[in-house]
Scaffold this motif. Structure first.
Motif, PDB file in Angstrom:
ATOM      1  N   ALA A  31      41.828 -26.861 -36.205  1.00  0.00           N
ATOM      2  CA  ALA A  31      42.487 -26.078 -37.259  1.00  0.00           C
ATOM      3  C   ALA A  31      41.988 -24.647 -37.328  1.00  0.00           C
ATOM      4  O   ALA A  31      42.508 -23.849 -38.122  1.00  0.00           O
ATOM      5  CB  ALA A  31      42.287 -26.755 -38.614  1.00  0.00           C
ATOM      6  N   ALA A  84      41.204 -26.523 -47.563  1.00  0.00           N
ATOM      7  CA  ALA A  84      41.670 -27.308 -46.420  1.00  0.00           C
ATOM      8  C   ALA A  84      43.086 -27.821 -46.639  1.00  0.00           C
ATOM      9  O   ALA A  84      43.930 -27.799 -45.735  1.00  0.00           O
ATOM     10  CB  ALA A  84      40.713 -28.458 -46.149  1.00  0.00           C
ATOM     11  N   ALA A 119      42.138 -30.934 -41.941  1.00  0.00           N
ATOM     12  CA  ALA A 119      41.229 -29.861 -41.534  1.00  0.00           C
ATOM     13  C   ALA A 119      39.916 -29.970 -42.303  1.00  0.00           C
ATOM     14  O   ALA A 119      39.850 -30.597 -43.373  1.00  0.00           O
ATOM     15  CB  ALA A 119      41.863 -28.494 -41.785  1.00  0.00           C
ATOM     16  N   SER A 171      41.599 -34.466 -45.233  1.00  0.00           N
ATOM     17  CA  SER A 171      41.156 -33.090 -45.409  1.00  0.00           C
ATOM     18  C   SER A 171      39.748 -33.121 -45.977  1.00  0.00           C
ATOM     19  O   SER A 171      39.415 -33.999 -46.790  1.00  0.00           O
ATOM     20  CB  SER A 171      42.087 -32.330 -46.354  1.00  0.00           C
ATOM     21  N   LEU A 181      37.987 -22.690 -41.026  1.00  0.00           N
ATOM     22  CA  LEU A 181      38.413 -24.045 -40.699  1.00  0.00           C
ATOM     23  C   LEU A 181      37.780 -24.432 -39.373  1.00  0.00           C
ATOM     24  O   LEU A 181      37.658 -23.609 -38.460  1.00  0.00           O
ATOM     25  CB  LEU A 181      39.938 -24.133 -40.605  1.00  0.00           C
ATOM     26  N   GLU A 216      33.756 -32.544 -38.789  1.00  0.00           N
ATOM     27  CA  GLU A 216      34.911 -32.411 -37.901  1.00  0.00           C
ATOM     28  C   GLU A 216      35.073 -33.669 -37.043  1.00  0.00           C
ATOM     29  O   GLU A 216      36.206 -34.117 -36.786  1.00  0.00           O
ATOM     30  CB  GLU A 216      34.744 -31.182 -37.020  1.00  0.00           C
TER      31      GLU A 216
END
Length: 287
Positions: free
Chosen positions: A273, A251, A258, A217, A269, A194
Motif C-alpha cells: 500500500a 489506513a 493497509a 486494516s 503506509l 505488515e
C-alpha cells in the motif's frame, strides 16, 4: 472435596453421639464437616483463597489436641494443589475471549499497565497495532454470523503467527483486535504488522465459502524508549491506543487492507500500500 477428618464412631439414629464418642468430639467433627462443606462451596464459586482458609481450619481442628506441630498430610497437599490448579485455570479463562480464545479487553488493560510500569525502569520500545476487519458486516450479511465467527477465529490464528517473545493478541471489541509488541524497534514492528496483514489477505478464504475474501486494516503506534533512559514518564496505554486508532482511521480512509504508521513526523503506509496516493490525515491532533 475429600474429607480430612479421621474415622469416628457413627451417630445414633436420633442424632446423639455414637457409643464411646464424647459430645465434644462429635461437636469437633461437626465443625470439621462444616469447614469442609464451606470450602467446597467456595471452591465451586471460584473463591479459592477463602476455600483454602476453611480447609486449613478443618485441618487445625483435626490436629488441635496434638502437642507437636503436625506435618501437612498428603491428602491436604493434594486438595490445596487442586485448588491452586483450578484457580489458575479459572483465572486464565477469565482473561480469554470465549469465541476466539485470544486474550480479552480485561487482560489487555492489565498487561499494558504492567508493561508501562516495567518500561519505567527499562529503555524498551513498545508498539501497539490496532486491527479491524474490512467490511466485516458484509461478511455476516452475505455468509451468515456462524461463518463470520469462524472468520474471526481464523483471523486471530493468523495474527498470532510469528509474534515475538512477549507479544500477544487481544480482542478489543467486535471485529477489532490488538497486537501488543514490547521490546521492539520501529522497523521490525512495521514488518510484523505488515506480515500479519499479508497473511490474512493471502489466506485461502474460499475454502470456508466460495467468494469469501477477508482483509484487515491496521494502525500501528510506536512509543520509543524514554529519551535519556527511564527518567521520562512513558506514554499511558490509553494515549497509545488513541494514536493506534487514529492511524487505523488513516489506513481505512486510504483504501483499507493497509498498515498505517508514523515515521519522522509523517504518516506512511507499509508494504504493497506504500505507493497509494492521498493518504488521509490522522484524527489525533498533533500526531
Amino acid at each position: 472435596m475429600t474429607a480430612l477428618r479421621p474415622e469416628v464412631a457413627e451417630s445414633d439414629r436420633d442424632g446423639r453421639p455414637g457409643a464411646g464418642t464424647p459430645a465434644s468430639e462429635s461437636e469437633g467433627t461437626g465443625l470439621v464437616q462444616l469447614h469442609e462443606s464451606i470450602a467446597a462451596l467456595l471452591a465451586s464459586r471460584g473463591q479459592w483463597r477463602q476455600a483454602y482458609q476453611h480447609l486449613r481450619s478443618a485441618f487445625d481442628l483435626v490436629y488441635a489436641d496434638q502437642d507437636d506441630p503436625p506435618q501437612v498430610p498428603e491428602q491436604l497437599r493434594r486438595e490445596v494443589d487442586r485448588l491452586r490448579r483450578e484457580h489458575a485455570e479459572a483465572r486464565e479463562q477469565s482473561l480469554r475471549d470465549s469465541l476466539t480464545d485470544s486474550y480479552n479487553r480485561r487482560y489487555l488493560d492489565e498487561r499494558l499497565l504492567d508493561i508501562v510500569a516495567e518500561r519505567g525502569s527499562t529503555a524498551a520500545g513498545l508498539a501497539i497495532a490496532l486491527i479491524d476487519l474490512d467490511w466485516f458486516k458484509q461478511v455476516n450479511d452475505t455468509f451468515g454470523h456462524l461463518l463470520g465467527d469462524r472468520v474471526l477465529q481464523r483471523v486471530v490464528e493468523l495474527l498470532q503467527e510469528e509474534l515475538p517473545e512477549g507479544g500477544f493478541c487481544a480482542r478489543y471489541g467486535g471485529e477489532e483486535f490488538v497486537l501488543v509488541l514490547p521490546d521492539v524497534e520501529p522497523g521490525p514492528a512495521v514488518e510484523i504488522a505488515e506480515s500479519a496483514r499479508s497473511r490474512v489477505e493471502r489466506h485461502a478464504w474460499a475454502s470456508l465459502a466460495p467468494g469469501l475474501r477477508v482483509t484487515v486494516s491496521i494502525g500501528l503506534a510506536y512509543e520509543p524508549p524514554p529519551a535519556g533512559g527511564p527518567t521520562r514518564a512513558p506514554v499511558a496505554p490509553e494515549q497509545q491506543l488513541l494514536r493506534a486508532d487514529s492511524l487505523l482511521y488513516t489506513a481505512k480512509q486510504s483504501g483499507r487492507n493497509a498498515v498505517a504508521y508514523r515515521a519522522n513526523g509523517r504518516v506512511l503506509l507499509a508494504g504493497a500500500a506504500s505507493g497509494r496516493r492521498g493518504i488521509a490525515e490522522s484524527r489525533v491532533a498533533g500526531y
